[in-house]
Design an enzyme around this catalytic site. Structure first.
Site, mmCIF file in Angstrom:
data_model
loop_
_atom_site.group_PDB
_atom_site.id
_atom_site.type_symbol
_atom_site.label_atom_id
_atom_site.label_comp_id
_atom_site.label_asym_id
_atom_site.label_seq_id
_atom_site.Cartn_x
_atom_site.Cartn_y
_atom_site.Cartn_z
ATOM 1 N N TYR A 1 -0.580 -3.783 -7.994
ATOM 2 C CA TYR A 1 -1.084 -2.597 -7.287
ATOM 3 C C TYR A 1 -1.325 -1.442 -8.256
ATOM 4 C CZ TYR A 1 -0.988 1.642 -4.430
ATOM 5 O OH TYR A 1 -1.285 2.859 -3.872
ATOM 6 N N SER B 1 -3.706 6.712 -7.292
ATOM 7 C CA SER B 1 -2.269 6.847 -7.040
ATOM 8 C C SER B 1 -1.598 7.403 -8.284
ATOM 9 C CB SER B 1 -1.678 5.470 -6.743
ATOM 10 O OG SER B 1 -0.262 5.528 -6.743
HETATM 11 P P1 NAD Z 1 -2.077 2.723 5.363
HETATM 12 O O1 NAD Z 1 -1.421 1.419 5.552
HETATM 13 O O2 NAD Z 1 -2.029 3.680 6.472
HETATM 14 O O3 NAD Z 1 -3.600 2.538 4.979
HETATM 15 C C1 NAD Z 1 -4.077 1.457 4.227
HETATM 16 C C2 NAD Z 1 -5.197 0.824 5.027
HETATM 17 O O4 NAD Z 1 -5.845 -0.169 4.225
HETATM 18 C C3 NAD Z 1 -4.750 0.088 6.268
HETATM 19 O O5 NAD Z 1 -4.681 0.949 7.383
HETATM 20 C C4 NAD Z 1 -5.821 -0.979 6.440
HETATM 21 O O6 NAD Z 1 -6.739 -0.598 7.429
HETATM 22 C C5 NAD Z 1 -6.543 -0.988 5.111
HETATM 23 N N1 NAD Z 1 -6.677 -2.336 4.555
HETATM 24 C C6 NAD Z 1 -5.791 -3.015 3.783
HETATM 25 N N2 NAD Z 1 -6.285 -4.222 3.490
HETATM 26 C C7 NAD Z 1 -7.517 -4.298 4.067
HETATM 27 C C8 NAD Z 1 -8.532 -5.289 4.108
HETATM 28 N N3 NAD Z 1 -8.400 -6.454 3.460
HETATM 29 N N4 NAD Z 1 -9.657 -5.032 4.817
HETATM 30 C C9 NAD Z 1 -9.811 -3.855 5.470
HETATM 31 N N5 NAD Z 1 -8.881 -2.871 5.444
HETATM 32 C C10 NAD Z 1 -7.758 -3.109 4.756
HETATM 33 O O7 NAD Z 1 -1.444 3.331 4.041
HETATM 34 P P2 NAD Z 1 -1.793 4.632 3.159
HETATM 35 O O8 NAD Z 1 -0.593 4.853 2.356
HETATM 36 O O9 NAD Z 1 -2.337 5.725 3.992
HETATM 37 O O10 NAD Z 1 -2.904 4.112 2.173
HETATM 38 C C11 NAD Z 1 -4.115 4.801 1.954
HETATM 39 C C12 NAD Z 1 -4.420 4.870 0.493
HETATM 40 O O11 NAD Z 1 -3.474 5.706 -0.171
HETATM 41 C C13 NAD Z 1 -4.382 3.542 -0.247
HETATM 42 O O12 NAD Z 1 -5.462 3.489 -1.154
HETATM 43 C C14 NAD Z 1 -3.081 3.613 -0.996
HETATM 44 O O13 NAD Z 1 -3.072 2.797 -2.162
HETATM 45 C C15 NAD Z 1 -3.052 5.071 -1.339
HETATM 46 N N6 NAD Z 1 -1.741 5.557 -1.740
HETATM 47 C C16 NAD Z 1 -0.710 5.567 -0.880
HETATM 48 C C17 NAD Z 1 0.530 6.016 -1.299
HETATM 49 C C18 NAD Z 1 1.711 6.043 -0.361
HETATM 50 O O14 NAD Z 1 2.829 6.295 -0.829
HETATM 51 N N7 NAD Z 1 1.544 5.814 0.913
HETATM 52 C C19 NAD Z 1 0.703 6.454 -2.610
HETATM 53 C C20 NAD Z 1 -0.362 6.434 -3.489
HETATM 54 C C21 NAD Z 1 -1.594 5.982 -3.032
#
Ligand code: NAD
Ligand code: MG
Length: 330
Positions: free
Chosen positions: A234, A221
């Site tokens: 986080y 991130s």
């Molecule tokens: P999202 O909620 O769509 O995806 C996150 C997923 O993590 C969930 O769908 C869930 O299936 C899974 N998850 C969480 N806890 C879990 C557990 N204990 N067991 C199994 N699965 C679990 O959100 P996203 O934003 O697409 O996140 C995807 C990645 O992108 C993550 O690593 C997040 O940190 C990263 N990210 C997101 C952003 C943002 O702004 N959305 C920014 C930087 C990084």
């Protein structure tokens, strides 16, 4: 575990479809573009803040977001870049992981997704999308905070797919907490287990089954190098993942296994509307990035493809970024 080609559970095409308008209404309503038409919706059409007030219980569903995120459902077009590959994507039900799953399938990969049982409606949509691309889809719900489950997940995915060429560590836990006093040890532990231990356990299990040409793609991130004051636990996991990517790239290079990471900026996903951001922050989500809006998952899928693409065989230990003009962690 559910192999959608088998009979253990029936997945229905079009199940649990939209209850809110899509982020890119034109793309969502028009269906797949004709040959020669643009392959992606115009970025200018993507939603900008302010966003409607909304909040979902964790872990949230993409199908309940308003507007619905664009994961590339109607726009991503592959060109065989991952032909014949077998990939496991954690958090493949929604958001960035779903966009990667769609892209991987359309690039010719068979795809297993992991997600939490509460996310089954989102997962069903993804399974159907993978199948529509003519690829095998395997759905393996379960909680990554459990080491034994992580080991089983890799075993089951490799068995169902006939091997494992790509592991995408994408699942994560993010909870906004304004003060350190509000981060309990249980909170801290859950964030570490999901974001750091699980990639460690999954990588360990995957490497034992991977051969030359295999790739691990981690998700970091922009928080890794520019942490927000309300995302203390986080943000530090983003830095840990970045570091882990670089050490493992060096360790696995002699085995011919590459390790890369993708670093997103603000993206419009369930993570943010289910406790990852405050409702106030959500309303203006993405406004601080130079592009003035959050990214849509469809806008980062190609980086997950690139990170795993055999054509980029000299790229390991690399951090691929999509931050909307914000800082790129290094
Ligand atoms: P999202 O909620 O769509 O995806 C996150 C997923 O993590 C969930 O769908 C869930 O299936 C899974 N998850 C969480 N806890 C879990 C557990 N204990 N067991 C199994 N699965 C679990 O959100 P996203 O934003 O697409 O996140 C995807 C990645 O992108 C993550 O690593 C997040 O940190 C990263 N990210 C997101 C952003 C943002 O702004 N959305 C920014 C930087 C990084
Ligand atoms: Mg989800």
């Amino acid at each position: 575990m559910t192999d959608v080609d088998g009979s253990r559970r029936l997945f229905i095409a079009g199940a649990a479809l939209a209850t809110a308008p899509a982020a890119s209404p034109a793309a969502a309503q028009d269906g797949p573009k004709q040959p020669g038409a643009p392959t992606a919706p115009a970025a200018a059409d993507y939603p900008k803040p302010p966003f409607p007030v909304q909040q979902q219980p964790w872990p949230g569903l993409a199908s309940q977001m308003n507007p619905r995120p664009d994961h590339g459902e109607t726009s991503y077009r592959g060109s065989g870049r991952l032909a014949g590959k077998r990939a496991l994507i954690t958090g493949g039900d929604s958001g960035i992981g779903r966009a990667a799953a769609i892209a991987y399938a359309r690039e010719g990969a068979d795809v297993a997704i992991n997600y939490l049982p509460a996310e089954e409606p989102d997962a069903r949509e993804v399974v159907e999308l993978i199948r529509s691309a003519g690829r095998k889809a395997v759905a393996i719900p379960g909680d990554l905070r459990d080491e034994a489950f992580c080991q089983r997940l890799v075993e089951d995915a490799a068995r169902e797919l006939g091997g494992l060429d790509i592991l995408v560590n994408n699942a994560a836990r993010q909870r906004t907490k304004p003060a350190i006093a509000e981060i309990s040890s249980a909170d801290f532990d859950a964030t570490m287990k999901t974001n750091v231990y699980a990639p460690f356990w999954l990588t360990k299990a995957a490497v034992a089954r991977m051969g030359p040409g295999a790739v691990i793609v981690n998700t970091s991130s922009e928080q890794a190098s520019d942490p927000s004051e309300d995302l203390v636990d986080y943000a530090l996991t983003g830095a840990a993942v970045l570091n882990f990517t670089k050490s493992m790239a060096k360790q696995l290079a002699p085995k011919g296994i590459r390790v890369n990471a993708v670093a997103p900026g603000p993206f419009w996903t369930p993570l943010q509307v289910s406790g990852g951001a405050t409702p106030e922050k959500l309303q203006k989500f993405g406004s601080q990035s130079p592009l003035g809006r959050p990214g849509q998952p469809a806008e980062i899928a190609s980086l997950y493809v690139a990170a795993a693409d055999p054509a980029l065989s000299y790229s390991t230990g690399q951090i691929f970024g999509a931050t909307g003009g914000g800082g790129q962690p290094a």
